[in-house]
Motif scaffolding. Structure first.
Motif, PDB file in Angstrom:
ATOM      1  N   PRO A 270      29.119  38.064 -14.327  1.00 45.08           N
ATOM      2  CA  PRO A 270      29.382  38.527 -15.684  1.00 45.08           C
ATOM      3  C   PRO A 270      28.092  38.482 -16.504  1.00 45.08           C
ATOM      4  O   PRO A 270      27.160  37.726 -16.184  1.00 45.08           O
TER       5      PRO A 270
ATOM      6  N   ALA B 226      27.474  37.131 -19.237  1.00 42.27           N
ATOM      7  CA  ALA B 226      27.155  35.824 -19.823  1.00 42.27           C
ATOM      8  C   ALA B 226      26.378  34.945 -18.852  1.00 42.27           C
ATOM      9  O   ALA B 226      25.493  34.188 -19.255  1.00 42.27           O
ATOM     10  N   ALA B 227      26.701  35.030 -17.559  1.00 40.99           N
ATOM     11  CA  ALA B 227      25.999  34.195 -16.583  1.00 40.99           C
ATOM     12  C   ALA B 227      24.540  34.610 -16.471  1.00 40.99           C
ATOM     13  O   ALA B 227      23.661  33.791 -16.196  1.00 40.99           O
TER      14      ALA B 227
ATOM     15  N   ARG C 225      22.677  33.522 -19.886  1.00 47.02           N
ATOM     16  CA  ARG C 225      22.389  32.087 -19.980  1.00 47.02           C
ATOM     17  C   ARG C 225      21.049  31.732 -19.401  1.00 47.02           C
ATOM     18  O   ARG C 225      20.467  30.715 -19.738  1.00 47.02           O
TER      19      ARG C 225
ATOM     20  N   GLU D  58      33.939  30.627 -27.233  1.00 47.71           N
ATOM     21  CA  GLU D  58      33.327  30.607 -25.908  1.00 47.71           C
ATOM     22  C   GLU D  58      34.397  30.383 -24.833  1.00 47.71           C
ATOM     23  O   GLU D  58      34.311  30.939 -23.732  1.00 47.71           O
TER      24      GLU D  58
ATOM     25  N   ALA E  99      35.875  36.727 -19.026  1.00 44.94           N
ATOM     26  CA  ALA E  99      34.841  37.205 -18.097  1.00 44.94           C
ATOM     27  C   ALA E  99      35.204  36.848 -16.662  1.00 44.94           C
ATOM     28  O   ALA E  99      35.052  37.668 -15.741  1.00 44.94           O
ATOM     29  N   ASP E 100      35.706  35.641 -16.462  1.00 44.41           N
ATOM     30  CA  ASP E 100      36.090  35.275 -15.104  1.00 44.41           C
ATOM     31  C   ASP E 100      37.333  36.036 -14.646  1.00 44.41           C
ATOM     32  O   ASP E 100      37.440  36.416 -13.465  1.00 44.41           O
TER      33      ASP E 100
ATOM     34  N   GLU F 153      38.067  39.014 -15.447  1.00 48.76           N
ATOM     35  CA  GLU F 153      37.595  40.350 -15.048  1.00 48.76           C
ATOM     36  C   GLU F 153      37.052  40.334 -13.627  1.00 48.76           C
ATOM     37  O   GLU F 153      37.318  41.241 -12.834  1.00 48.76           O
ATOM     38  N   LEU F 154      36.275  39.318 -13.301  1.00 47.64           N
ATOM     39  CA  LEU F 154      35.747  39.227 -11.939  1.00 47.64           C
ATOM     40  C   LEU F 154      36.874  39.106 -10.928  1.00 47.64           C
ATOM     41  O   LEU F 154      36.881  39.778  -9.886  1.00 47.64           O
TER      42      LEU F 154
ATOM     43  N   ARG G 263      38.596  42.092 -10.040  1.00 53.83           N
ATOM     44  CA  ARG G 263      37.786  42.977  -9.186  1.00 53.83           C
ATOM     45  C   ARG G 263      37.628  42.394  -7.777  1.00 53.83           C
ATOM     46  O   ARG G 263      36.869  42.928  -6.966  1.00 53.83           O
TER      47      ARG G 263
ATOM     48  N   GLN H 188      32.764  32.879 -12.113  1.00 58.04           N
ATOM     49  CA  GLN H 188      31.392  32.392 -12.204  1.00 58.04           C
ATOM     50  C   GLN H 188      31.163  31.433 -13.360  1.00 58.04           C
ATOM     51  O   GLN H 188      30.154  30.753 -13.398  1.00 58.04           O
ATOM     52  N   LEU H 189      32.040  31.431 -14.336  1.00 58.11           N
ATOM     53  CA  LEU H 189      31.757  30.661 -15.544  1.00 58.11           C
ATOM     54  C   LEU H 189      32.633  29.413 -15.670  1.00 58.11           C
ATOM     55  O   LEU H 189      32.168  28.368 -16.087  1.00 58.11           O
TER      56      LEU H 189
ATOM     57  N   LYS I 281      16.619  27.660 -28.298  1.00 59.45           N
ATOM     58  CA  LYS I 281      16.488  29.119 -28.191  1.00 59.45           C
ATOM     59  C   LYS I 281      16.700  29.860 -29.510  1.00 59.45           C
ATOM     60  O   LYS I 281      17.313  30.930 -29.537  1.00 59.45           O
TER      61      LYS I 281
END
Lengths: 341, 341, 341, 341
Positions: free
Chosen positions: B186, B188-189, B192, C301, C308-309, C311-312, C315, C320-321, D175
């Motif tokens: 994604p 965001a990963a 980061r 967040e 986001a995860d 969505e992965l 698919r 990932q998060l 950041k």
């Protein structure tokens, strides 16, 4: 009404070499640029301009009597970047005329190349490519018999000026223990950069990779010789990045030839190197033709630093980017002037 | 009383290759090590040991029926590091038996070499050394006509797994803008890590240096081909660090041969490369014989990671260093098993 | 034709709390959102939806029999962020249904506040402000009699999960030596972050600042008590950032009251703290009402990571998060569910 | 035979304040220390010592006529750290006598405290502690209604000297986008630190957190006033870390009182602040009694820097740690001398 002359006498550089058009435009906004770049500016022309000169960009000789004739002079920027003995630094100092060099423009490209060369020596990149072309490549672990990881290897830096500091920042992610030998620096200045002050012998005996960035002075010519190379651990990497004269060059080649160390050098006692010099066949040495600093961006950086500081000086502010000549030390440096750009 | 068997079947690795004596001693403290490293462990031996086996180190075939006979098995650690189809990942998952790989042991050495190769391509290190040996070196600025500074150059990373992340950390001091193409991640990963997610075309069109770390899957074989190389800016650098199959290799060589790009590759469609392969004469390509990962320290790291995670697992804790096979994705990866260590 | 239900049962969160409109739109693009945020979704509704449910966002009870009725379920995302015992983690694992938590969304705000609190304890910020308001301020060196520099002070981190790692990164510029006590981690995982693994006693005896980020498990309740506080050097700072139950709270207050240590806490055995609790008058303690994690951005967040995860996963790719529940350890954690958002 | 006098006239400092025993021993190894710390050294004593004086540590008046009587003087180190007008800087410069200040010793402690104060303003640490003591604490999200995350917030730095640079390094892990207003610096010097040069108005309008580290000069007194505070976004944080005179102090208090901004200040127009000054009751302001720089370690650092540079100077080398007075700018600074240590 008086003119503000900017005397530009940049040989062996040219103005196009060191300034992009926008930087040159900023220079021209500071005064009336009088340029001599086909030949050094003739003495008569210099003398005629001095009364109205506010800035000098170049290596024009400036003895005390000339300074006496330049009452409005506010700074001299040496764009060749090595302080030459043709300026009376003491007299400049008395008059509050800083003599500046943007030499640190070369620090970033030299440090970048130094890291590239160090990774190459550690991991055998150039040597492996050569072996591959000769049909003698080895795969996997067999191809790593003489390699070591740069990450974590003890590093020694000889000379922690602009070049050394730039290299030190580049290698932070590799987490090396870094020893520094620099007799001009107090321990605190070294420790602030997360390095350990060390004597030369200690550094050579404990470092797997040694970078030499030291300038040449009257006192340190050839200070790394056979005795010093012998102290390095077998298989260590030695990178000569600053001036050939700080090492005993034949002793360095011997140490490579015997297989005791591997090395890379960007400088040679005589440049160009003679066509038949046996250094060209030495397999443990990576050869670089005094080219790690002379990148296009470095030359432009010289001009950019010079003009930015000139702008400050014309506003009555101290320069921020170039280094100032210190009368006491300017005379101790023994850099040969460059004769090619 | 029951034994705690640790079945070690590490070929093509050997135990000495991947474990220092102290790590091996820690392994032996976890149970009774039964080792087969002259040949893959024979089926009969495996079957006899399974009822008492608590850990497997190796690539032993483990279909569901074998798992059924290993009721005390707590983890399988693949020390070859590529997940093979000879394990029923789904069945392992159902039983709560993690299948682990310490493949990330290779990330640091590959990333270090990748940076070395990138600096070499940018600054012309290997090429300049070759020219010097041929008596054709150029000094100073003349020696930098085809170089660029790696610092600040736009970088593209294709595949931001362990290798890509390791490289990303190494290049932080160079302050490149970094674009990443990785369809498994994604945005965001990627963000980061201070990188910008990008499509493949955008990445290729805007990057001066492209690193390929992507794994091979059924879907991405040859996904970087002539069309993609044509999108790269002239003079850009391309580094193939993971698997030859992700690029159209002949198209890559064509792009180098024509002078459109410069490249370095650690992998080849057929290894060892045939003696007469014209790739050996290609001047714009740095050749590395699948050797950037296979350093001694990387092999020891495999063993150290494997044993540290096994220790956790035997204490009832989750592994922390190795990556777990995910049944859904383990089958999508198409890595060829290594046949040389 | 089948529906793709996304069952959203987010209490004590609400969807608006955790998702900005654009993230919510992305969620809605993944399927048909069925939401219950006024009350937990009634069992009957859950049961009716399960056959078509592909994703669950929330803490809905999911015993094995419910999982049996959800054949198309691909993931459960716990947006409350603590794994509760109302899910059959083993059964989820068998079916390849990851149970995920975006709990690491709180790591960055907690770590930021932890550093703020640590700087406050070290430099006396809150205490000096209070003294100033009382007309008792001391200037210059006199105002620093009980302060110490955070930079360079030995730091101890108890629990190096998401929170601890986030704090570790924030303090890098201060160049502290950092010891870590975390019995769930191998030494290598700690050393990779440039920290030193340490036993609890060693950490307490040598650290000037101790951060507690440990989760509560069955085994570690109250593991930092009077004996442990006594081991800390006089004047050291203690920051309790995770769960009150990991310390013997009265013992901590005693150590502060006696002047042996200074402390800050974000958590309390009972929340809200009773109005007459004497903790409110303790001068060596900075009081924070369980508010270091609960920032607006942290809640958003949570939603962003979850979607986001998701969505992965839709698919066919691994998340990932978020962190995945591990059946073996999910049951060891003893977090109380939050009852206020 | 001549003596090497080290004239030490350190008031308002004392030698014990600024030197640990080992540093003092190094000082004494450089020559014969003659110390006056009960009162400023009487003129007659100074005059008697000058012919043999090689180093001065202190703020002794040194007009040209005194310099004429000190032919062996090699450096003056101002250990009070502010350049006073009682030295003829031009005459020192002519003689090659550097006038040095170790003022940067205060940079690290001030920057550390500045970050602490900024995190406090952003996350409401002191305010929340005060509310908790008053029984008015709010938990979780409710306790964050007026907070913001420091991480990622746009930051403005006014004055990028030693203090500003030190702060800039400390906040790297957060950041932030950092804008800098510093009319004494060229854009390149700002950009090298990964900051953006900005005009004052742009900085104030776009920054969520503004740090003021600017020195006072004849030109900038009160340059941040009502007009400037009005440009800041509502809720922004303002930190006054250097000198009260650079802001219109009543205008700053008005902006806080109205709720437009929150602020922290380490300096006040009159110090000590009168007992009945209403500033003591202002709730949106964190009060610090000119104490962020004056830590014990900072005073020792003054001595350590002074002695390390004196050692270099006595070896004929340039100083490396202290800043040199520039005659042109030393006179522009308007720092009041400190009257308490």
């Amino acid at each position: 009404m008086s003119r503000n002359i900017i005397l530009v006498d940049p040989l062996p550089r040219t103005l196009d070499l060191i300034m992009t058009p926008d930087v040159r435009a900023r220079l021209e906004a500071l005064g009336e640029v009088v340029l001599s770049e086909d030949r050094p500016m003739p003495d008569a022309e210099v003398d005629a301009l001095l009364p109205d000169t506010v800035l000098i960009f170049g290596q024009t000789a400036m003895p005390r009597e000339r300074l006496d004739r330049a009452p409005r002079l506010r700074a001299i920027v040496n764009v060749e970047t090595n302080f030459l003995p043709n300026i009376d630094y003491q007299a400049c100092n008395e008059r509050g005329i800083p003599v500046l060099t943007p030499a640190s423009a070369f620090a970033a490209p030299v440090a970048e190349a130094a890291l590239g060369l160090a990774l190459d020596l550690a991991r055998g990149i150039t040597a492996a490519d050569r072996a591959f072309r000769a049909g003698e490549e080895a795969y996997g672990l067999a191809g790593n018999e003489e390699t070591f990881r740069f990450a974590g290897a003890p590093v020694g830096i000889i000379g922690l000026g602009d070049l050394g500091r730039s290299l030190r920042e580049l290698i932070r992610p590799f987490k090396n223990e870094v020893r520094v030998f620099d007799p001009w620096l107090p321990a605190a200045a070294i420790e602030r950069l997360d390095c350990r002050p060390a004597g030369l012998d200690e550094l050579l005996e404990t470092s797997q990779v040694v970078f030499v960035f030291a300038s040449v002075t009257a006192e340190n010519e050839g200070f790394i010789g056979a005795r010093e190379f012998a102290r390095m651990p077998k298989g260590a990497a030695f990178l000569l990045m600053s001036r050939a004269a700080v090492v005993d060059f034949p002793a360095m080649l011997d140490a490579v030839r015997s297989g005791h160390i591997r090395a890379a050098t960007d400088v040679f006692p005589v440049e160009p190197v003679p066509a038949d010099d046996p250094v060209r066949q030495l397999s443990g040495l990576i050869l670089s033709a005094h080219r790690t600093g002379g990148t296009r961006d470095a030359f432009y950086e010289i001009g950019a630093m010079a003009v930015a500081d000139a702008e400050l000086i014309m506003r009555g502010l101290p320069p921020q980017l170039c280094r100032r000549a210190d009368p006491a030390t300017a005379n101790r440096l023994r850099s040969k002037p460059v004769d090619v750009s």
